[in-house]
Design a protein around this motif. Structure first.
Motif, PDB file in Angstrom:
ATOM      1  N   VAL A  15       0.810  -1.236   0.031  1.00 24.01           N
ATOM      2  CA  VAL A  15      -0.126  -0.037  -0.047  1.00 24.01           C
ATOM      3  C   VAL A  15       0.868   1.264  -0.028  1.00 24.01           C
ATOM      4  N   MET A  16       1.968   1.243   0.875  1.00 17.19           N
ATOM      5  CA  MET A  16       2.776   2.533   0.950  1.00 17.19           C
ATOM      6  C   MET A  16       3.301   2.657  -0.384  1.00 17.19           C
ATOM      7  N   ASP A  17       3.800   1.719  -0.963  1.00 18.87           N
ATOM      8  CA  ASP A  17       4.586   1.750  -2.321  1.00 18.87           C
ATOM      9  C   ASP A  17       3.615   2.364  -3.260  1.00 18.87           C
ATOM     10  N   GLY A  18       2.139   2.094  -3.206  1.00 17.75           N
ATOM     11  CA  GLY A  18       1.545   2.723  -4.069  1.00 17.75           C
ATOM     12  C   GLY A  18       1.164   3.985  -3.818  1.00 17.75           C
ATOM     13  N   LEU A  19       0.921   4.486  -2.559  1.00 22.70           N
ATOM     14  CA  LEU A  19       1.018   5.999  -2.312  1.00 22.70           C
ATOM     15  C   LEU A  19       2.102   6.794  -2.480  1.00 22.70           C
TER      16      LEU A  19
ATOM     17  N   GLY B 181      -3.574   3.643  -5.307  1.00 23.76           N
ATOM     18  CA  GLY B 181      -3.161   3.926  -6.697  1.00 23.76           C
ATOM     19  C   GLY B 181      -2.365   3.019  -7.390  1.00 23.76           C
ATOM     20  N   LEU B 182      -2.624   1.660  -6.701  1.00 26.77           N
ATOM     21  CA  LEU B 182      -1.932   0.622  -7.626  1.00 26.77           C
ATOM     22  C   LEU B 182      -2.714   0.130  -8.992  1.00 26.77           C
ATOM     23  N   PRO B 183      -2.126  -0.625  -9.855  1.00 27.34           N
ATOM     24  CA  PRO B 183      -2.888  -1.064 -10.708  1.00 27.34           C
ATOM     25  C   PRO B 183      -4.470  -1.761 -10.457  1.00 27.34           C
TER      26      PRO B 183
END
Length: 159
Positions: A30-34, A130-132
């Motif tokens: 989740v944090m990688d996407g944010l 904001g991930l695929p």
């Protein structure tokens, strides 16, 4: 869907802005996407200078945000995620982060983009990261909001 009614704001020129992003470390996917969303917003708004600072968790976001505001950043973006569990921990952390970040914004007169996901399930967090395949990109939205507010404040203080 919580994104219903969101404004459709166009990117502003942030080339004269210094923006700091402070991000928690829990929930790596989740944090990688944010963070990726935040980076896209920084690029879209052509921010002149930016830095990313990591802290252990969402509870630690306010103190780091305060230090960044004191260091003279024009805007700070706080990114984190808290997923409800079976104890009152969720309420304590969410309340502390929200109250603390609000205090930073008001005490330092620095926009703080609120990119803290407060979700009942991991699936809800992934859907906002904001991930695929995600329906929302809260990292982008929080960063754009902070940048646009800093831009607005510049206009007020120059008047």
């Amino acid at each position: 869907m919580s994104g219903h009614g969101a404004p459709s704001l166009q990117p502003v020129d942030g080339s004269d802005l210094r923006v700091a992003v402070v991000a928690a470390s829990w929930h790596t996917e989740v944090m990688d996407g944010l963070l990726a969303g935040a980076e896209r917003a920084l690029d879209d708004h052509r921010v002149g200078e930016s830095v990313v600072v990591r802290v252990p968790g969402t509870f630690e976001l306010p103190v780091a945000a305060a230090a960044l505001a004191e260091a003279g950043y024009d805007a700070v973006v706080a990114l984190g995620v808290v997923v409800r569990g079976g104890t009152p921990h969720f309420e304590y952390v969410c309340s502390a982060a929200t109250d603390g970040l609000t205090r930073v914004a008001l005490d330092h007169r620095t926009p703080v983009g609120f990119g803290v996901l407060t979700c009942d399930t991991d699936e809800q967090a992934l859907d906002r990261a904001g991930l695929p395949g995600s329906s929302e990109d809260k990292g982008y939205e929080a960063t754009a909001a902070a940048i646009q507010t800093a831009h607005t404040l510049r206009g007020i203080t120059r008047s």
